[in-house]
Design a protein around this motif. Structure first.
Motif, PDB file in Angstrom:
ATOM      1  N   GLN A   1     -12.723  10.419 -16.641  1.00  0.00           N
ATOM      2  CA  GLN A   1     -11.780  10.465 -15.521  1.00  0.00           C
ATOM      3  C   GLN A   1     -10.611   9.510 -15.721  1.00  0.00           C
ATOM      4  OE1 GLN A   1     -14.663  10.063 -12.316  1.00  0.00           O
ATOM      5  NE2 GLN A   1     -14.589  12.260 -11.959  1.00  0.00           N
TER       6      GLN A   1
ATOM      7  N   PRO B  86      -6.785  12.439 -15.905  1.00  0.00           N
ATOM      8  CA  PRO B  86      -6.642  12.250 -14.462  1.00  0.00           C
ATOM      9  C   PRO B  86      -6.988  13.543 -13.713  1.00  0.00           C
ATOM     10  CG  PRO B  86      -4.767  11.318 -15.607  1.00  0.00           C
ATOM     11  CD  PRO B  86      -5.564  12.062 -16.643  1.00  0.00           C
ATOM     12  N   GLY B  87      -7.825  13.416 -12.723  1.00  0.00           N
ATOM     13  CA  GLY B  87      -8.176  14.578 -11.909  1.00  0.00           C
ATOM     14  C   GLY B  87      -9.406  15.318 -12.398  1.00  0.00           C
TER      15      GLY B  87
ATOM     16  N   LYS C 194     -12.317  16.126 -10.037  1.00  0.00           N
ATOM     17  CA  LYS C 194     -11.896  15.465  -8.798  1.00  0.00           C
ATOM     18  C   LYS C 194     -12.474  16.156  -7.570  1.00  0.00           C
ATOM     19  CE  LYS C 194      -7.466  14.853  -6.715  1.00  0.00           C
ATOM     20  NZ  LYS C 194      -6.030  14.809  -6.992  1.00  0.00           N
TER      21      LYS C 194
ATOM     22  N   SER D  10     -15.577  13.140  -7.729  1.00  0.00           N
ATOM     23  CA  SER D  10     -14.443  12.260  -7.953  1.00  0.00           C
ATOM     24  C   SER D  10     -14.951  10.852  -8.285  1.00  0.00           C
ATOM     25  CB  SER D  10     -13.605  12.272  -6.682  1.00  0.00           C
ATOM     26  OG  SER D  10     -12.532  11.404  -6.807  1.00  0.00           O
TER      27      SER D  10
END
Lengths: 455, 133
Positions: free
Chosen positions: A36, A40-41, A44, A48
């Motif tokens: 993560q 990024p994401g 999520k 998350s």
């Protein structure tokens, strides 16, 4: 060395086995967490980072706690030469802990949090842990025939048992509004309790590793020696008073900084003793290196040295100002929880599990490679985290700060090193622990089918 | 070598000092314990319930995926905080909170902001290694 472990009921092994499973699961969560950072994401929507982080932290913290409990229960029996006071209480405690751990992990997946560092689960789940710990304490204390003239490891077990309970309760003072209403008050007590709590489980684990060391070397004098007690009291002194280094920059009482700084420097004595003993430790290492449990003790020795160096530096407030809030703190935590706690519990686990219902467990041919890979990748992992931390420290202290997201973007390439070394470390550890888990499970199932009791 | 009695004396002395230190701290907290600000107090629980701490720090403690939010209120203000909660960011999920929860959270961050400055650049290092703000 005589494989005397099999005389005693298998429940201490159950704790270690559960711990090993939690370690495996916890490392998986750790890898997802690192992904993560890289992507990024990533996940999520479902898992998350606010879920992955506690999933990782709780699994591995419970590995250490399960491992420590299993080790103490086993070694108390070996040391006293008697079966634990109540086998039934051990089983009840195990069931309580396993049930609670499962509930904790499920609550994270459902997004239910208590939102505190370390214990990110809803606070009601602390109650069964407290109950289980009381059973454990009672059982250990009742198993000791006498408290007179005990070696240092017995002192350490009792210290760990009592202080874990105290600090765990203390870490829940926040449920009273008068403790949590001001953020500075709240964080002062929170980090006071956590700093000492880590010291408490270290007491349990270090105590067991001293016991194991005596067993391997056959030298029963160390546990009663002056130096052993001097080191124990230095450790205890630090457990009680050095926690302030977590909160040097918190606008709390000034004396907390001064006390913690001064007390932490007594750790230089421990560092000096390690250096002083270096040569004789090396010759011991040569003598016993064929013995698997011993190898993890040797690896942990190195990590004690490296972690102590870093810890002492970070205990100087002026240095801490730079390292605080960066991955240097994470590097230190990884060095201590993997290099020291995990390696020591693995050493003990090998000692306790290496002879089971089938006789001696054969080591896989991959063991040697995995052992070295684990050590080297942990070192690379540690260095990579320190480098990430240095970059963030430069940003934090820089005159003209670029935005946080730009800084994270700049240091992004370093996270590849963190991930790659973390992946290698997890692989190596899995190669090491998989056969342990497999043999133990086979043993349980064969015992069930033939109704053989393991006493 | 120390006798059992001497060891016990050291242990009792250390434990007594530890308890004294602990209870002194519970009693003489760095700040007054008044609950003047009920909304901020509720906001702290919102912060914990959504586990903002897993990615953000307060006074440098917490997770490191996102920035430290100790002084977010004075640096970026009410609207930016609300905007991030409502819209998230590449690594930050969107939080579906009630209006009330959001206001409580902002009140909490305002309260945290007032309690001190977390920027390490505001400290000076003294020659004996200690720091001062």
């Amino acid at each position: 060395m005589e494989p005397s472990n099999n005389k005693y009921p298998a429940s201490s092994k159950l704790f270690i086995l559960t711990g090993l499973l939690l370690l495996s699961v916890g490392m998986m969560f750790g890898l997802i967490g690192m992904l993560q950072y890289l992507i990024p994401g990533f996940l999520k929507q479902y898992l998350s980072f606010e879920k992955i982080r506690p999933l990782h932290v709780s699994s591995v913290v419970f590995w250490i706690i399960f491992g420590a409990i299993g080790s103490v229960i086993n070694y108390v029996q070996q040391y006293t030469g008697r079966v634990i006071y109540s086998q039934r209480l051990v089983n009840i405690q195990w069931a309580l802990f396993v049930g609670t751990t499962i509930l904790i992990l499920v609550s994270y997946c459902l997004g239910m949090f208590g939102g505190r560092e370390y214990w990110e689960f809803p606070p009601v789940l602390a109650l069964p842990i407290i109950a289980g710990w009381l059973l454990f304490s009672f059982n250990v204390i009742k198993s000791m025939p006498t408290f007179r003239h005990q070696p240092v490891y017995v002192w350490m077990w009792l210290t760990g048992v009592v202080f874990f309970l105290f600090t765990f309760l203390e870490s829940y003072l926040w449920v009273f509004p008068s403790f949590r209403n001001n953020i500075v008050n709240d964080m002062t007590i929170q980090w006071k309790s956590y700093g000492s709590m880590v010291g408490a489980w270290n007491m349990l684990i270090y105590g067991c590793s001293i016991y194991l060391m005596e067993k391997i070397s056959g030298d029963k004098n160390y546990g009663h020696s002056t130096i052993a007690f001097a080191l124990y009291f230095t450790g205890l002194f630090n457990l009680m008073f050095n926690w302030g280094h977590h909160i040097y920059t918190l606008p709390s009482h000034h004396f907390i900084q001064y006390i913690s700084y001064a007390v932490s420097m007594t750790e230089l004595g421990i560092l000096g003793r390690i250096l002083w003993k270096w040569k004789s430790s090396l010759s011991d290492a040569k003598k016993h290196f064929h013995y698997i449990a011993f190898r993890f003790l040797v690896a942990a020795d190195w990590w004690i040295f490296l972690s102590l160096l870093l810890a002492i530096m970070m205990s100087i407030p002026g240095v801490n100002l730079y390292t605080h809030g960066t991955h240097i703190t994470v590097a230190h935590t990884m060095g201590t929880t993997i290099g020291i706690n995990t390696f020591l519990v693995l050493a003990i686990a090998f000692d306790i599990l290496h002879v089971n219902c089938f006789g001696a467990v054969p080591y896989t041919k991959y063991f040697n490679k995995a052992y070295w890979l684990a050590n080297i990748s942990l070192f690379v992992f540690w260095i990579a985290l320190i480098l990430v931390g240095i970059e963030k420290a430069k940003w934090q202290m820089g005159a003209n700060r670029i935005p946080f997201s730009s800084m994270m973007h700049q240091i992004h390439p370093l996270f590849y090193f963190v991930f790659a070394s973390g992946l290698m470390l997890a692989t190596a550890l899995l190669v090491i622990i998989y056969p342990m888990i497999k043999h133990q499970l086979e043993c349980y199932s064969s015992q069930k089918s033939s109704h053989v009791k393991s006493v | 070598m120390a006798t059992d009695g001497q060891k016990r004396m050291i242990a009792v002395f250390l434990t007594a000092s530890f308890l004294l230190y602990s209870f002194y701290l519970y009693y003489a907290m760095p700040f007054k314990r008044d609950i003047k600000n009920q909304e901020a107090s509720e906001g702290k629980l919102v912060w914990q319930r959504y586990n903002c701490n897993a990615c953000h720090q307060i006074f440098g403690l917490g997770g490191y995926l996102g920035p430290d939010l100790t002084n977010e209120y004075s640096l970026r203000g009410h609207d930016v905080i609300i905007a991030f909660i409502k819209s998230g960011a590449p690594s930050m999920p969107v939080f579906h909170m009630t209006e009330k929860e959001m206001n409580q959270l902002v009140a909490f961050l305002k309260d945290v902001d007032r309690s001190g400055r977390a920027d390490p650049r505001t400290f000076t290092i003294k020659s004996n290694g200690t720091i001062e703000q």
